[in-house]
Design an enzyme around this catalytic site. Sequence first.
Site, PDB file in Angstrom:
ATOM      1  N   MET A  56      43.463  55.285  46.985  1.00 59.85           N
ATOM      2  CA  MET A  56      42.317  55.250  46.070  1.00 59.85           C
ATOM      3  C   MET A  56      42.415  56.436  45.109  1.00 59.85           C
ATOM      4  O   MET A  56      42.588  57.580  45.542  1.00 59.85           O
ATOM      5  CB  MET A  56      40.995  55.356  46.832  1.00 59.85           C
TER       6      MET A  56
ATOM      7  N   SER B 174      42.204  43.737  38.631  1.00 55.66           N
ATOM      8  CA  SER B 174      41.122  43.680  39.613  1.00 55.66           C
ATOM      9  C   SER B 174      39.975  42.835  39.071  1.00 55.66           C
ATOM     10  O   SER B 174      39.326  43.195  38.083  1.00 55.66           O
ATOM     11  CB  SER B 174      40.618  45.091  39.918  1.00 55.66           C
TER      12      SER B 174
ATOM     13  N   HIS C 290      43.989  41.289  42.285  1.00 52.69           N
ATOM     14  CA  HIS C 290      43.340  42.247  43.182  1.00 52.69           C
ATOM     15  C   HIS C 290      41.887  41.821  43.344  1.00 52.69           C
ATOM     16  O   HIS C 290      41.164  41.615  42.367  1.00 52.69           O
ATOM     17  CB  HIS C 290      43.435  43.659  42.621  1.00 52.69           C
TER      18      HIS C 290
ATOM     19  N   GLY D 298      33.926  51.632  45.474  1.00 53.02           N
ATOM     20  CA  GLY D 298      32.580  51.086  45.329  1.00 53.02           C
ATOM     21  C   GLY D 298      32.281  50.561  43.935  1.00 53.02           C
ATOM     22  O   GLY D 298      31.483  49.642  43.792  1.00 53.02           O
TER      23      GLY D 298
ATOM     24  N   ASP E 159      38.320  42.700  45.259  1.00 50.37           N
ATOM     25  CA  ASP E 159      37.577  43.764  45.939  1.00 50.37           C
ATOM     26  C   ASP E 159      36.381  43.207  46.690  1.00 50.37           C
ATOM     27  O   ASP E 159      35.473  42.650  46.076  1.00 50.37           O
ATOM     28  CB  ASP E 159      37.053  44.767  44.905  1.00 50.37           C
TER      29      ASP E 159
ATOM     30  N   SER F 155      38.655  47.505  34.797  1.00 47.42           N
ATOM     31  CA  SER F 155      37.986  47.531  33.495  1.00 47.42           C
ATOM     32  C   SER F 155      38.967  47.677  32.336  1.00 47.42           C
ATOM     33  O   SER F 155      38.768  47.072  31.285  1.00 47.42           O
ATOM     34  CB  SER F 155      36.904  48.603  33.459  1.00 47.42           C
TER      35      SER F 155
ATOM     36  N   HIS G 175      41.243  43.586  49.021  1.00 42.53           N
ATOM     37  CA  HIS G 175      40.945  44.980  49.403  1.00 42.53           C
ATOM     38  C   HIS G 175      39.566  45.006  50.055  1.00 42.53           C
ATOM     39  O   HIS G 175      38.555  44.822  49.389  1.00 42.53           O
ATOM     40  CB  HIS G 175      40.997  45.821  48.115  1.00 42.53           C
TER      41      HIS G 175
ATOM     42  N   MET H 285      36.479  46.654  51.482  1.00 45.08           N
ATOM     43  CA  MET H 285      35.668  47.873  51.559  1.00 45.08           C
ATOM     44  C   MET H 285      34.446  47.503  52.377  1.00 45.08           C
ATOM     45  O   MET H 285      33.317  47.421  51.871  1.00 45.08           O
ATOM     46  CB  MET H 285      35.288  48.330  50.141  1.00 45.08           C
TER      47      MET H 285
ATOM     48  N   MET I 296      33.146  44.191  48.922  1.00 48.03           N
ATOM     49  CA  MET I 296      32.269  45.332  49.250  1.00 48.03           C
ATOM     50  C   MET I 296      31.039  44.831  49.973  1.00 48.03           C
ATOM     51  O   MET I 296      30.478  43.797  49.596  1.00 48.03           O
ATOM     52  CB  MET I 296      31.828  46.022  47.963  1.00 48.03           C
TER      53      MET I 296
ATOM     54  N   ASP J   7      44.770  52.562  42.920  1.00 51.36           N
ATOM     55  CA  ASP J   7      43.585  51.773  42.544  1.00 51.36           C
ATOM     56  C   ASP J   7      42.453  52.681  42.079  1.00 51.36           C
ATOM     57  O   ASP J   7      41.955  53.506  42.841  1.00 51.36           O
ATOM     58  CB  ASP J   7      43.140  50.971  43.784  1.00 51.36           C
ATOM     59  N   GLY J   8      42.043  52.465  40.826  1.00 51.86           N
ATOM     60  CA  GLY J   8      40.882  53.186  40.294  1.00 51.86           C
ATOM     61  C   GLY J   8      41.230  54.017  39.072  1.00 51.86           C
ATOM     62  O   GLY J   8      42.061  54.921  39.162  1.00 51.86           O
ATOM     63  N   GLY J   9      40.633  53.669  37.938  1.00 53.09           N
ATOM     64  CA  GLY J   9      40.854  54.453  36.726  1.00 53.09           C
ATOM     65  C   GLY J   9      42.250  54.346  36.153  1.00 53.09           C
ATOM     66  O   GLY J   9      42.685  55.218  35.393  1.00 53.09           O
TER      67      GLY J   9
HETATM   68  C1  DX5 Z   1      36.961  50.295  43.323  1.00 49.46           C
HETATM   69  C2  DX5 Z   1      37.867  49.099  43.467  1.00 49.46           C
HETATM   70  C3  DX5 Z   1      38.833  48.938  42.363  1.00 49.46           C
HETATM   71  C4  DX5 Z   1      38.182  48.700  41.024  1.00 49.46           C
HETATM   72  C5  DX5 Z   1      39.034  49.341  39.982  1.00 49.46           C
HETATM   73  O1  DX5 Z   1      36.251  50.486  44.500  1.00 49.46           O
HETATM   74  O2  DX5 Z   1      38.622  49.184  44.649  1.00 49.46           O
HETATM   75  O3  DX5 Z   1      39.779  47.917  42.627  1.00 49.46           O
HETATM   76  O4  DX5 Z   1      38.023  47.330  40.719  1.00 49.46           O
HETATM   77  O5  DX5 Z   1      38.366  49.315  38.776  1.00 49.46           O
HETATM   78  P1  DX5 Z   1      38.795  50.215  37.555  1.00 49.46           P
HETATM   79  O6  DX5 Z   1      40.214  49.845  37.211  1.00 49.46           O
HETATM   80  O7  DX5 Z   1      37.817  49.814  36.511  1.00 49.46           O
HETATM   81  O8  DX5 Z   1      38.684  51.638  37.962  1.00 49.46           O
HETATM   82 ZN    ZN Z   2      40.289  47.731  44.905  1.00 52.08          ZN
END
Ligand code: DX5
Ligand code: ZN
Length: 217
Positions: free
Chosen positions: A137, A8, A33, A142, A35, A198, A66, A68, A37, A175-177
């Site tokens: 998610m 991402s 990926h 965000g 994002d 990250s 993606h 948002m 927002m 997606d996420g963590g």
């Molecule tokens: C969060 C995004 C994710 C984000 C994931 O709203 O949709 O794609 O970049 O980041 P990590 O992998 O750091 O949780």
């Molecule tokens: Zn995402």
Amino acid sequence: MKHLVAPSLLAADFLDLGKEVEMVNNSEADLFHVDVMDGHFVPNISFGFSIIKQIKSIAKKPLDVHLMISNPDSYIKDFRDSGADWLSVHYETCPHLHRSIHLIKELGMKAGVVINPYNNVELLQGILPDVDFVLLMSVNPGFGGQRFIEATFDRLRRLSKMKEELNPELIIEVDGGVSKNNAQPLVEAGADVLIAGSAVFKASDPVRYISELKNPE
Ligand code: DX5
Ligand code: ZN
């Protein structure tokens, strides 16, 4: 199919974005990926069309965009024209989800629907046969760098069961963590695409980290 890995770019170094894109080009990653927002659907603002076009101009792998954003219907064609190959919209933002999904497909993209961590996967039952992919998610959307919500495993298993019955071709993204600590159990629970921001971009050797996500132990 072997699972895919999608770094991402939200966690990339924007002052060196070209170099970050080249790093992903030269890794085992399968997708970018991206994002988007809007500061309205989610409490953060990322980037828009001009950056996506520039990424697309050097990307050697498809862009998984993606959204948002509120009212994504108004921008679906603009994202296609900016270079999106896969496009996902949040369930929560689309009152006419079936129409949105079919518009994405008609414009030649893979169409996906996203649900927030505490929305039931069963909400997707009606739309599942129509979508190419679901993005589950595993943090509240965000921000990057948040902690993975463990309840995702149960939701993933339930969605995998629905997939068997309603759309065996369905691709499930998480997606996420996501990190190498949960990559293997996620794949075992049914994840087809691991999205990681990250964990990849903060790693001392991101190319190697991507390879570890691709071949988890
Ligand atoms: C969060 C995004 C994710 C984000 C994931 O709203 O949709 O794609 O970049 O980041 P990590 O992998 O750091 O949780
Ligand atoms: Zn995402």
